[in-house]
Design a protein around this motif. Structure first.
Motif, PDB file in Angstrom:
ATOM      1  N   ASP A   1       0.818  -1.458   0.407  1.00 22.96           N
ATOM      2  CA  ASP A   1       0.358   0.077  -0.165  1.00 22.96           C
ATOM      3  C   ASP A   1       1.091   1.428  -0.091  1.00 22.96           C
ATOM      4  OD1 ASP A   1      -2.049   1.553   0.668  1.00 22.96           O
ATOM      5  OD2 ASP A   1      -2.414   1.108   2.272  1.00 22.96           O
ATOM      6  N   PRO A   2       0.625   1.833  -1.024  1.00 23.37           N
ATOM      7  CA  PRO A   2       1.956   3.493  -1.282  1.00 23.37           C
ATOM      8  C   PRO A   2       1.316   4.019  -0.051  1.00 23.37           C
ATOM      9  CG  PRO A   2       0.035   3.134  -2.672  1.00 23.37           C
ATOM     10  CD  PRO A   2      -0.170   1.943  -2.288  1.00 23.37           C
ATOM     11  N   GLU A   3       0.252   3.668   0.706  1.00 22.29           N
ATOM     12  CA  GLU A   3       0.184   5.186   1.936  1.00 22.29           C
ATOM     13  C   GLU A   3       1.005   4.924   3.352  1.00 22.29           C
ATOM     14  OE1 GLU A   3      -2.101   7.736   2.844  1.00 22.29           O
ATOM     15  OE2 GLU A   3      -2.629   7.142   0.139  1.00 22.29           O
ATOM     16  N   SER A   4       1.391   3.157   3.201  1.00 27.09           N
ATOM     17  CA  SER A   4       2.617   3.098   4.624  1.00 27.09           C
ATOM     18  C   SER A   4       3.974   3.809   4.185  1.00 27.09           C
ATOM     19  CB  SER A   4       3.088   1.449   3.880  1.00 27.09           C
ATOM     20  OG  SER A   4       3.858   1.281   2.815  1.00 27.09           O
ATOM     21  N   VAL A   5       4.199   4.297   2.719  1.00 28.92           N
ATOM     22  CA  VAL A   5       5.303   5.782   2.197  1.00 28.92           C
ATOM     23  C   VAL A   5       5.309   6.595   3.758  1.00 28.92           C
ATOM     24  CG1 VAL A   5       6.912   6.484   0.734  1.00 28.92           C
ATOM     25  CG2 VAL A   5       5.579   4.918   0.252  1.00 28.92           C
ATOM     26  N   ASP A   6       6.181   6.448   4.008  1.00 22.75           N
ATOM     27  CA  ASP A   6       6.458   7.745   5.465  1.00 22.75           C
ATOM     28  C   ASP A   6       8.042   8.358   5.197  1.00 22.75           C
ATOM     29  OD1 ASP A   6       8.724   5.640   6.217  1.00 22.75           O
ATOM     30  OD2 ASP A   6       8.744   5.886   8.170  1.00 22.75           O
ATOM     31  N   GLY A   7       8.723   7.986   3.829  1.00 25.49           N
ATOM     32  CA  GLY A   7       9.460   9.318   3.918  1.00 25.49           C
ATOM     33  C   GLY A   7      10.868   9.029   3.535  1.00 25.49           C
ATOM     34  N   SER A   8      11.525   7.171   4.545  1.00 26.41           N
ATOM     35  CA  SER A   8      12.554   7.093   4.832  1.00 26.41           C
ATOM     36  C   SER A   8      12.937   5.593   3.602  1.00 26.41           C
ATOM     37  CB  SER A   8      12.190   6.049   5.803  1.00 26.41           C
ATOM     38  OG  SER A   8      11.691   5.363   5.428  1.00 26.41           O
ATOM     39  N   VAL A   9      14.251   5.930   3.352  1.00 23.11           N
ATOM     40  CA  VAL A   9      14.394   5.149   2.079  1.00 23.11           C
ATOM     41  C   VAL A   9      16.186   5.197   2.608  1.00 23.11           C
ATOM     42  CG1 VAL A   9      15.646   6.464  -0.554  1.00 23.11           C
ATOM     43  CG2 VAL A   9      13.466   7.300   0.527  1.00 23.11           C
ATOM     44  N   GLN A  10      16.201   3.772   1.788  1.00 27.49           N
ATOM     45  CA  GLN A  10      17.420   3.235   2.142  1.00 27.49           C
ATOM     46  C   GLN A  10      17.738   2.444   0.910  1.00 27.49           C
ATOM     47  OE1 GLN A  10      17.085  -0.046   5.161  1.00 27.49           O
ATOM     48  NE2 GLN A  10      19.835  -0.680   4.851  1.00 27.49           N
ATOM     49  N   PHE A  11      19.168   2.826   0.321  1.00 23.95           N
ATOM     50  CA  PHE A  11      19.628   2.189  -0.925  1.00 23.95           C
ATOM     51  C   PHE A  11      21.377   1.216   0.199  1.00 23.95           C
ATOM     52  CE2 PHE A  11      19.315   6.577  -2.312  1.00 23.95           C
ATOM     53  CZ  PHE A  11      18.722   6.066  -3.104  1.00 23.95           C
ATOM     54  N   ALA A  12      20.179  -0.561  -0.423  1.00 19.29           N
ATOM     55  CA  ALA A  12      21.213  -1.031   0.211  1.00 19.29           C
ATOM     56  C   ALA A  12      22.212  -2.004  -0.638  1.00 19.29           C
ATOM     57  CB  ALA A  12      20.380  -2.389   1.254  1.00 19.29           C
ATOM     58  N   HIS A  13      23.439  -1.764  -0.581  1.00 17.05           N
ATOM     59  CA  HIS A  13      24.703  -1.701  -1.339  1.00 17.05           C
ATOM     60  C   HIS A  13      24.318  -2.742  -3.060  1.00 17.05           C
ATOM     61  CE1 HIS A  13      27.088  -3.513   1.925  1.00 17.05           C
ATOM     62  NE2 HIS A  13      25.453  -4.349   2.279  1.00 17.05           N
ATOM     63  N   VAL A  14      23.852  -1.259  -3.758  1.00 16.39           N
ATOM     64  CA  VAL A  14      23.086  -1.275  -4.918  1.00 16.39           C
ATOM     65  C   VAL A  14      24.799  -1.490  -6.020  1.00 16.39           C
ATOM     66  CG1 VAL A  14      22.307   0.434  -6.698  1.00 16.39           C
ATOM     67  CG2 VAL A  14      20.894   0.442  -4.053  1.00 16.39           C
ATOM     68  N   ASN A  15      23.669  -1.932  -6.759  1.00 15.69           N
ATOM     69  CA  ASN A  15      25.025  -2.139  -8.480  1.00 15.69           C
ATOM     70  C   ASN A  15      23.819  -2.353  -9.285  1.00 15.69           C
ATOM     71  OD1 ASN A  15      26.586  -3.422 -10.105  1.00 15.69           O
ATOM     72  ND2 ASN A  15      28.086  -3.817  -8.939  1.00 15.69           N
ATOM     73  N   PHE A  16      24.465  -0.679 -10.480  1.00 12.43           N
ATOM     74  CA  PHE A  16      23.437  -1.068 -11.768  1.00 12.43           C
ATOM     75  C   PHE A  16      24.253  -0.544 -12.651  1.00 12.43           C
ATOM     76  CE2 PHE A  16      21.315   2.109 -14.409  1.00 12.43           C
ATOM     77  CZ  PHE A  16      20.071   1.240 -14.656  1.00 12.43           C
ATOM     78  N   GLY A  17      24.027  -1.287 -14.197  1.00 11.71           N
ATOM     79  CA  GLY A  17      24.816   0.057 -15.096  1.00 11.71           C
ATOM     80  C   GLY A  17      24.105  -0.170 -16.076  1.00 11.71           C
ATOM     81  N   TYR A  18      23.443   0.692 -16.703  1.00 10.00           N
ATOM     82  CA  TYR A  18      23.118   1.197 -17.955  1.00 10.00           C
ATOM     83  C   TYR A  18      22.493  -0.492 -18.882  1.00 10.00           C
ATOM     84  CZ  TYR A  18      21.616   5.282 -16.500  1.00 10.00           C
ATOM     85  OH  TYR A  18      20.936   6.033 -15.578  1.00 10.00           O
TER      86      TYR A  18
ATOM     87  N   GLY B   1      21.872  -6.022  -5.092  1.00 11.14           N
ATOM     88  CA  GLY B   1      21.496  -4.730  -3.764  1.00 11.14           C
ATOM     89  C   GLY B   1      19.898  -4.503  -3.977  1.00 11.14           C
ATOM     90  N   ALA B   2      19.513  -2.753  -3.253  1.00  5.81           N
ATOM     91  CA  ALA B   2      17.833  -3.086  -3.082  1.00  5.81           C
ATOM     92  C   ALA B   2      17.973  -1.852  -3.149  1.00  5.81           C
ATOM     93  CB  ALA B   2      17.247  -4.131  -2.443  1.00  5.81           C
ATOM     94  N   VAL B   3      16.614  -0.645  -3.033  1.00  7.27           N
ATOM     95  CA  VAL B   3      16.321   0.275  -2.882  1.00  7.27           C
ATOM     96  C   VAL B   3      14.719   0.571  -1.748  1.00  7.27           C
ATOM     97  CG1 VAL B   3      15.941   2.402  -3.711  1.00  7.27           C
ATOM     98  CG2 VAL B   3      17.249   1.071  -5.462  1.00  7.27           C
ATOM     99  N   LEU B   4      15.173   0.412  -1.023  1.00  4.31           N
ATOM    100  CA  LEU B   4      14.201   0.165   0.297  1.00  4.31           C
ATOM    101  C   LEU B   4      13.335   2.112   0.043  1.00  4.31           C
ATOM    102  CD1 LEU B   4      16.295  -1.668   3.150  1.00  4.31           C
ATOM    103  CD2 LEU B   4      14.458  -2.759   0.860  1.00  4.31           C
ATOM    104  N   LEU B   5      11.668   1.576   0.408  1.00  2.00           N
ATOM    105  CA  LEU B   5      11.356   2.904   0.660  1.00  2.00           C
ATOM    106  C   LEU B   5       9.882   2.118   1.388  1.00  2.00           C
ATOM    107  CD1 LEU B   5      10.424   5.331   0.137  1.00  2.00           C
ATOM    108  CD2 LEU B   5       9.086   4.425  -1.644  1.00  2.00           C
ATOM    109  N   SER B   6      10.598   3.001   3.055  1.00  2.00           N
ATOM    110  CA  SER B   6       9.748   2.782   4.075  1.00  2.00           C
ATOM    111  C   SER B   6       9.836   1.342   4.620  1.00  2.00           C
ATOM    112  CB  SER B   6       9.213   3.429   3.773  1.00  2.00           C
ATOM    113  OG  SER B   6       8.084   4.139   4.010  1.00  2.00           O
ATOM    114  N   GLY B   7      11.134   0.679   4.245  1.00  2.64           N
ATOM    115  CA  GLY B   7      11.481  -0.508   4.380  1.00  2.64           C
ATOM    116  C   GLY B   7      11.543  -1.408   3.873  1.00  2.64           C
ATOM    117  N   TYR B   8      10.335  -0.772   2.417  1.00  2.00           N
ATOM    118  CA  TYR B   8       9.806  -2.459   1.495  1.00  2.00           C
ATOM    119  C   TYR B   8      10.857  -1.732  -0.070  1.00  2.00           C
ATOM    120  CZ  TYR B   8       5.648  -2.267   4.486  1.00  2.00           C
ATOM    121  OH  TYR B   8       4.453  -2.588   5.385  1.00  2.00           O
ATOM    122  N   ASP B   9      11.040  -3.517  -0.408  1.00  2.00           N
ATOM    123  CA  ASP B   9      11.802  -2.572  -1.291  1.00  2.00           C
ATOM    124  C   ASP B   9      10.936  -2.314  -2.336  1.00  2.00           C
ATOM    125  OD1 ASP B   9      12.924  -3.483  -4.099  1.00  2.00           O
ATOM    126  OD2 ASP B   9      14.249  -4.690  -3.403  1.00  2.00           O
ATOM    127  N   VAL B  10      11.565  -1.481  -3.697  1.00  2.39           N
ATOM    128  CA  VAL B  10      10.475  -0.206  -4.114  1.00  2.39           C
ATOM    129  C   VAL B  10       9.325  -1.855  -5.840  1.00  2.39           C
ATOM    130  CG1 VAL B  10      11.335   1.965  -4.408  1.00  2.39           C
ATOM    131  CG2 VAL B  10      12.655  -0.094  -5.479  1.00  2.39           C
TER     132      VAL B  10
END
Length: 611
Positions: free
Chosen positions: A363-380, A426-435
């Motif tokens: 539920d997007p209503e659970s978004v409280d603004g906290s963000v976490q980048f956890a060992h993110v690895n990325f390339g286009y 890795g993962a990008v977390l929004l309010s503790g949930y993976d995006v």
């Protein structure tokens, strides 16, 4: 929201579109097209039945008219012999019946045309709708390699080609085949020997048709492909006309256009030339057969093997017999062009899409603004990594500035946060949930973006601001405009908030465009703000006003500020300093200056340059 991001770089020419290197899959594409039309099958069948019936009734016309001619001839011969006269009552009945037959045939043809026009229009509507929806489901990586003009060509030129064929050629195929078979039956009923001579024309005509189709198919394919390339180049150059002129790129642009246009010319010329040869060759073969039939018909009539009316009817049928072959030959050319266009549409619709949203989604209503980048690895692209083991934790309400040299990966981090791209590791977390646990559209409603490249559309200033929240009242729009320091300059315009922006919004300044996108973001009332060089296009005085508005807006909201001008992020709660895809320093403005590290060097060099 501040408006959608632009879908990929424009580039200097369409990439990844080399379909002309091999022949089109004609049969496979036509099967797909017929399958695509399954939803209209009942109406399509009714239309084709009307076409067949109308053609069948018209085929009887020459035979009935031949009977009238025979009646007239017999009456004249009886008058000459003195044994009778012309039976005008019987002649009138035959002609009235013939008139009714032709009238009914015309009515069926009209109904068939009306039904087919409706089907073609609905298929065009559905196909354009499917392309539009497909665009929304394609990953951002697709638009990184394909120009906007190429995509637009699918929804305009290619769909128009398919629609034209459905409206004209599909029913003609059925009517001409019916005409060919019906005429053949009527010819056999009159004289098998004369029919045999007429049939000798058919292999010659088919040989001509097959050879022309085989040679012209690849050129029709290339013609449609290069038409998309030319449209893509023109759209790009026109959209960037100011930049092209500023860098004196007109000659290079014109040279590229001429190269593409030459290829389009040669492929179109060859396809049209080959298809144009078909009719003269077919007419030549038909005329030879026609002469032979006339000679044999005269011989049979002298021997009283057939009547005068039958000779007249047979000559008419011979003319009609070659007509469907000629028409089918012409239709085959149009079908080649349609196959090329439909194949491009289906290839686009078959492009790999974004992975589907999870079900059930968080539920997007659970978004409280906290963000976490956890060992993110990325390339286009798989073999080139841009972000290396990126980690950061952002508490709700934190004002985060991301700084670093060009190419450090600042904007890429934001794209990963909004899930325009998915991380490799890795993962990008929004309010503790993976995006990836959110539905994309619902999650993005929690974000507000102000980009360096503004996006406004052809409507009033009021509606452009209201785009941030379509249900907003005029009063809410006005309050957002005041908060973004927009109200003053808007009221100086002749029509105020009812001023209509033209397509590229060139009737207001770049700084004013930026203010409008900020007002739009304020109206959207997001939980997380993303400001990517939001004040880069405004003067110092306007920047101060915007900063005041943004300070008010960011209170209590998580904010990500990407900036090259370090003076704009001094009051950030935390600054992430990036270099080569990694965080090299973290802290407040003063803490980072005291460290006398990479950030301090950036700051000192920038202000030294400014000084």
């Amino acid at each position: 929201m501040a408006g959608p991001m632009r879908h990929g770089p424009m580039g200097h020419g369409p990439a990844g579109m080399h379909g002309g290197d091999k022949a089109a899959d004609f049969s496979g594409t036509m099967k797909k097209l017929l399958k695509y039309m399954n939803r209209y099958l009942p109406v399509l069948i009714l239309s084709l039945v009307c076409a067949v019936a109308g053609t069948a009734f018209s085929i009887l016309g020459p035979k009935i008219l031949g009977n009238a001619t025979t009646k007239l001839f017999e009456g004249l011969m009886a008058m000459i012999a003195g044994t009778g006269g012309i039976d005008f009552d019987a002649l009138a009945q035959i002609l009235l019946f013939l008139g009714g037959l032709y009238l009914f045939s015309a009515l069926l043809t009209y109904v068939q045309g009306w039904l087919m026009a409706g089907i073609a229009t609905k298929v065009s509507y559905t196909m354009r709708t499917d392309i539009s929806r497909k665009i929304d489901r394609l990953p951002m990586s697709y638009f990184d390699k394909v120009s906007h003009g190429e995509v637009l060509s699918r929804i305009t030129n290619d769909v128009d080609s398919v629609t034209q064929t459905l409206n004209q050629s599909l029913s003609q195929v059925v009517t001409q085949v019916t005409l060919l078979l019906g005429v053949l039956i009527m010819m056999l009923s009159i004289s098998p020997w004369m029919t045999l001579i007429a049939l000798c024309i058919l292999p010659v005509c088919l040989f001509i048709v097959m050879n022309v189709i085989r040679r012209s198919q690849k050129f029709f394919r290339s013609q449609q492909e290069y038409l998309g390339h030319v449209n893509g180049h023109v759209e790009e150059m026109f959209g960037a006309h100011v930049v092209v002129t500023a860098f004196n790129g007109q000659e290079d642009s014109i040279r590229t256009f001429h190269e593409m246009n030459d290829k389009l010319y040669h492929s179109a010329w060859k396809s049209q030339f080959l298809s144009g040869m078909m009719m003269p060759l077919m007419n030549f073969a038909s005329n030879l057969g026609y002469v032979a039939i006339c000679v044999l018909g005269g011989f049979l009539a002298l021997n009283q093997a057939i009547t005068v009316g039958d000779i007249q009817a047979f000559i008419q049928y011979v003319r009609q017999f070659t007509q469907p072959i000629n028409q089918l030959a012409n239709i085959s050319n149009q079908l080649q062009l349609t196959a090329a266009a439909a194949e491009r549409v289906f290839l686009f619709l078959d492009e790999p899409e974004e992975s589907p949203d999870p079900s059930p989604a968080v539920d997007p209503e659970s978004v409280d603004g906290s963000v976490q980048f956890a060992h993110v690895n990325f390339g286009y692209v798989p073999d080139k990594t841009i972000i290396h083991d990126f980690s950061a934790t952002i508490q709700p309400g934190t004002k985060v500035a991301i700084v670093g040299p060009t190419g450090a990966g600042k904007t890429t981090i934001v794209k990963l946060l909004m899930r325009f791209y998915d991380v490799n590791e890795g993962a990008v977390l929004l309010s503790g949930y993976d995006v990836r646990q959110f539905a994309r559209g619902e999650m993005r409603d929690a974000f507000g973006m102000v980009l360096q490249d503004t996006w406004l559309y052809n409507d009033t200033i009021r509606e452009n601001i209201r785009f941030g929240r379509l249900t907003a009242t005029d009063e809410e729009v006005l309050q957002a405009a005041k908060a973004a320091q927009v109200d003053h300059f808007v009221r100086t315009l002749p029509h105020g908030y009812d001023t209509v922006l033209n397509e590229d919004a060139s009737n207001i300044s770049q700084g004013q465009k930026q203010l409008l996108t900020i007002a739009r973001t304020i109206l959207s009332d997001p939980k997380i703000l993303i400001l990517d060089e939001a004040t880069s296009s405004v003067d110092t005085r306007t920047e101060v006003a915007i900063q005041q508005a943004m300070d008010h807006l960011t209170q209590g909201r998580t904010s990500f500020i990407i900036a090259h001008r370090l003076s704009t992020i001094r009051n950030a709660d935390v600054i992430l300093v990036m270099k080569d895809g990694d965080i090299v320093e973290t802290g407040t403005h003063q803490q980072l200056l005291d460290q006398k590290g990479f950030y301090a060097n950036l700051h000192n060099s920038q202000f030294a340059t400014t000084a």
